[in-house]
Design an enzyme around this catalytic site. Structure first.
Site, PDB file in Angstrom:
ATOM      1  N   LYS A  15      -7.919  51.322  41.862  1.00  4.05           N
ATOM      2  CA  LYS A  15      -8.882  51.602  40.780  1.00  4.05           C
ATOM      3  C   LYS A  15      -9.965  52.573  41.252  1.00  4.05           C
ATOM      4  CE  LYS A  15      -9.925  47.218  40.199  1.00  4.05           C
ATOM      5  NZ  LYS A  15      -9.005  46.574  41.167  1.00  4.05           N
ATOM      6  N   ARG A  89     -13.043  41.030  33.902  1.00  4.95           N
ATOM      7  CA  ARG A  89     -12.072  40.399  34.764  1.00  4.95           C
ATOM      8  C   ARG A  89     -11.589  39.057  34.230  1.00  4.95           C
ATOM      9  NH1 ARG A  89     -13.421  42.852  39.491  1.00  4.95           N
ATOM     10  NH2 ARG A  89     -12.100  42.649  41.271  1.00  4.95           N
ATOM     11  N   ARG A 123      -8.489  49.862  54.816  1.00  3.05           N
ATOM     12  CA  ARG A 123      -9.535  50.376  53.917  1.00  3.05           C
ATOM     13  C   ARG A 123     -10.904  50.455  54.609  1.00  3.05           C
ATOM     14  NH1 ARG A 123     -10.375  48.367  47.983  1.00  3.05           N
ATOM     15  NH2 ARG A 123     -10.173  46.307  48.912  1.00  3.05           N
ATOM     16  N   ARG A 156     -14.751  45.951  54.298  1.00  5.80           N
ATOM     17  CA  ARG A 156     -15.277  44.900  53.435  1.00  5.80           C
ATOM     18  C   ARG A 156     -14.957  43.522  53.991  1.00  5.80           C
ATOM     19  NH1 ARG A 156     -13.455  46.636  47.439  1.00  5.80           N
ATOM     20  NH2 ARG A 156     -13.229  44.373  47.305  1.00  5.80           N
ATOM     21  N   ARG A 167      -7.933  36.497  46.301  1.00  2.77           N
ATOM     22  CA  ARG A 167      -8.283  37.463  45.243  1.00  2.77           C
ATOM     23  C   ARG A 167      -7.068  37.737  44.354  1.00  2.77           C
ATOM     24  NH1 ARG A 167     -10.413  42.074  48.912  1.00  2.77           N
ATOM     25  NH2 ARG A 167     -10.293  43.352  47.016  1.00  2.77           N
TER      26      ARG A 167
HETATM   27  P1  G5P Z   1     -13.943  44.756  43.421  1.00  3.81           P
HETATM   28  O1  G5P Z   1     -14.753  45.559  44.337  1.00  3.81           O
HETATM   29  O2  G5P Z   1     -13.812  45.172  42.013  1.00  3.81           O
HETATM   30  P2  G5P Z   1     -11.040  44.548  43.530  1.00  3.81           P
HETATM   31  O3  G5P Z   1     -10.468  43.442  44.328  1.00  3.81           O
HETATM   32  O4  G5P Z   1     -10.824  44.494  42.092  1.00  3.81           O
HETATM   33  O5  G5P Z   1     -12.526  44.585  44.094  1.00  3.81           O
HETATM   34  P3  G5P Z   1     -10.667  46.755  45.050  1.00  3.81           P
HETATM   35  O6  G5P Z   1     -10.346  45.887  46.240  1.00  3.81           O
HETATM   36  O7  G5P Z   1     -11.978  47.471  45.036  1.00  3.81           O
HETATM   37  O8  G5P Z   1     -10.511  45.925  43.799  1.00  3.81           O
HETATM   38  P4  G5P Z   1      -9.271  49.084  44.072  1.00  3.81           P
HETATM   39  O9  G5P Z   1     -10.568  49.706  43.732  1.00  3.81           O
HETATM   40  O10 G5P Z   1      -8.312  48.774  43.000  1.00  3.81           O
HETATM   41  O11 G5P Z   1      -9.466  47.788  44.944  1.00  3.81           O
HETATM   42  O12 G5P Z   1      -8.488  49.975  45.124  1.00  3.81           O
HETATM   43  P5  G5P Z   1      -8.971  51.195  46.058  1.00  3.81           P
HETATM   44  O13 G5P Z   1     -10.167  50.802  46.853  1.00  3.81           O
HETATM   45  O14 G5P Z   1      -8.973  52.457  45.307  1.00  3.81           O
HETATM   46  O15 G5P Z   1      -7.709  51.266  47.046  1.00  3.81           O
HETATM   47  C1  G5P Z   1      -7.473  50.236  47.983  1.00  3.81           C
HETATM   48  C2  G5P Z   1      -7.134  50.878  49.350  1.00  3.81           C
HETATM   49  O16 G5P Z   1      -5.868  51.521  49.239  1.00  3.81           O
HETATM   50  C3  G5P Z   1      -8.112  51.974  49.803  1.00  3.81           C
HETATM   51  O17 G5P Z   1      -8.237  51.933  51.208  1.00  3.81           O
HETATM   52  C4  G5P Z   1      -7.435  53.278  49.359  1.00  3.81           C
HETATM   53  O18 G5P Z   1      -7.809  54.410  50.165  1.00  3.81           O
HETATM   54  C5  G5P Z   1      -5.965  52.912  49.557  1.00  3.81           C
HETATM   55  N1  G5P Z   1      -5.031  53.604  48.682  1.00  3.81           N
HETATM   56  C6  G5P Z   1      -5.186  53.999  47.391  1.00  3.81           C
HETATM   57  N2  G5P Z   1      -4.077  54.596  46.938  1.00  3.81           N
HETATM   58  C7  G5P Z   1      -3.177  54.562  47.976  1.00  3.81           C
HETATM   59  C8  G5P Z   1      -1.840  55.017  48.135  1.00  3.81           C
HETATM   60  O19 G5P Z   1      -1.234  55.605  47.228  1.00  3.81           O
HETATM   61  N3  G5P Z   1      -1.240  54.778  49.338  1.00  3.81           N
HETATM   62  C9  G5P Z   1      -1.895  54.166  50.362  1.00  3.81           C
HETATM   63  N4  G5P Z   1      -1.240  53.975  51.519  1.00  3.81           N
HETATM   64  N5  G5P Z   1      -3.158  53.725  50.256  1.00  3.81           N
HETATM   65  C10 G5P Z   1      -3.792  53.915  49.083  1.00  3.81           C
HETATM   66  O20 G5P Z   1     -14.478  43.271  43.395  1.00  3.81           O
HETATM   67  C11 G5P Z   1     -14.795  42.575  44.577  1.00  3.81           C
HETATM   68  C12 G5P Z   1     -15.264  41.182  44.262  1.00  3.81           C
HETATM   69  O21 G5P Z   1     -16.445  41.255  43.472  1.00  3.81           O
HETATM   70  C13 G5P Z   1     -16.470  40.212  42.501  1.00  3.81           C
HETATM   71  C14 G5P Z   1     -15.253  39.337  42.771  1.00  3.81           C
HETATM   72  O22 G5P Z   1     -15.624  38.333  43.654  1.00  3.81           O
HETATM   73  C15 G5P Z   1     -14.294  40.340  43.440  1.00  3.81           C
HETATM   74  O23 G5P Z   1     -13.331  39.692  44.258  1.00  3.81           O
HETATM   75  N6  G5P Z   1     -16.437  40.797  41.141  1.00  3.81           N
HETATM   76  C16 G5P Z   1     -16.396  40.104  39.994  1.00  3.81           C
HETATM   77  N7  G5P Z   1     -16.370  38.778  39.737  1.00  3.81           N
HETATM   78  C17 G5P Z   1     -16.306  38.388  38.453  1.00  3.81           C
HETATM   79  N8  G5P Z   1     -16.244  39.252  37.428  1.00  3.81           N
HETATM   80  C18 G5P Z   1     -16.264  40.591  37.625  1.00  3.81           C
HETATM   81  N9  G5P Z   1     -16.191  41.443  36.582  1.00  3.81           N
HETATM   82  C19 G5P Z   1     -16.344  41.064  38.948  1.00  3.81           C
HETATM   83  N10 G5P Z   1     -16.368  42.309  39.502  1.00  3.81           N
HETATM   84  C20 G5P Z   1     -16.423  42.134  40.829  1.00  3.81           C
HETATM   85 MG    MG Z   2     -12.628  49.126  43.967  1.00 10.11          MG
END
Ligand code: G5P
Ligand code: MG
Length: 219
Positions: A15, A89, A123, A156, A167
């Site tokens: 995302k 979410r 990451r 993180r 998660r």
């Molecule tokens: P977050 O921060 O919203 P998540 O778990 O939804 O956390 P996250 O982990 O931030 O989502 P993302 O943004 O979907 O993941 O993914 P990203 O960071 O872009 O990519 C992940 C990794 O893969 C990176 O290192 C990137 O460089 C790599 N990557 C990307 N594409 C590729 C690819 O094609 N190949 C490879 N090899 N690598 C790749 O929420 C965190 C916490 O906050 C709370 C909750 O506790 C949650 O767990 N929270 C909420 N709680 C309740 N309600 C809500 N609305 C909440 N919002 C946050």
């Molecule tokens: Mg994110």
């Protein structure tokens, strides 16, 4: 013009990565709930202190806290063309948002779980901006440093394997139903792929349809 969108997807589905490409190409304001919470945690604000208890365990922060927090962030948004990442979410969050603000499009990233588990290990994030890197994919130019500011990158706390599993469990149970909520509204666009490079061109072409040329030029 006004354009309001949401990006959905499992933890580490890309995302943040896809959002930064959208920001670059279309100029939408990126509002990421997780990024904002992490900044609050480092600043020890009341919401940061409360949210940390849940985030560190891989649990969702309670709906009432999140809805107030995000509605307030949306009011602070500079314009009315934004992309919300990480919120809603739960179905209850989705309903609360819909009452405050109808959306133009919801993008859902569909990435296989085994790919996700592998990604989080490498990451690294720049906390103040939310810029995200990976040692295998999109590595920073200088290891451990943000490309733009040169400041330190961090890993993180919730990226350790046990918390990641929790998660993903929370995602399956609480967040997946949000997809149907938007499908029923007729505004859902889904993108499947194993990599962000595979997903990005499809997202770009859908957004080009939603944002007419004239408006893209203005952004
Ligand atoms: P977050 O921060 O919203 P998540 O778990 O939804 O956390 P996250 O982990 O931030 O989502 P993302 O943004 O979907 O993941 O993914 P990203 O960071 O872009 O990519 C992940 C990794 O893969 C990176 O290192 C990137 O460089 C790599 N990557 C990307 N594409 C590729 C690819 O094609 N190949 C490879 N090899 N690598 C790749 O929420 C965190 C916490 O906050 C709370 C909750 O506790 C949650 O767990 N929270 C909420 N709680 C309740 N309600 C809500 N609305 C909440 N919002 C946050
Ligand atoms: Mg994110």
């Amino acid at each position: 013009m006004a354009f309001r969108s949401v990006i959905l997807g499992a933890p580490a589905s890309g995302k943040g990565t896809i959002s930064s490409r959208i920001v670059k190409s279309f100029g939408l304001e990126h509002i990421a709930s997780g990024d904002k919470l992490r900044v609050n945690i480092t600043q020890n604000t009341p919401i940061g202190i409360e949210a940390k208890k849940y985030i560190d365990k891989g649990m969702l922060v309670p709906d009432n806290l999140m809805v107030n927090f995000i509605v307030n962030e949306l009011q602070k948004a500079k314009g009315n063309t934004w992309l919300l990442d990480g919120f809603p979410r739960t179905v209850s969050q989705a309903k609360a948002l819909w009452e405050v603000q109808k959306l133009d499009v919801v993008l859902n990233l569909v990435v296989p779980f085994e790919v996700i588990i592998d990604r989080v290990k490498g990451r690294w994030v720049h906390l103040p901006s939310g810029r995200v890197y990976n040692t295998d994919f999109n590595a920073p130019k200088i290891p451990g440093k943000d490309d733009i500011t040169g400041e330190d990158l961090i890993q993180r706390q919730d990226d350790n394997p046990t918390v990641v599993l929790k998660r993903l469990e929370q995602y399956e149970e609480l967040t997946k139903p949000v997809i149907d909520f938007y499908k029923d509204k007729g505004i859902l666009e889904e993108f499947e792929g194993k990599t962000s490079d595979e997903i990005w061109p499809k997202v770009k072409s859908v957004l080009q349809n939603h944002l007419p040329e004239r408006q893209q030029a203005k952004l």
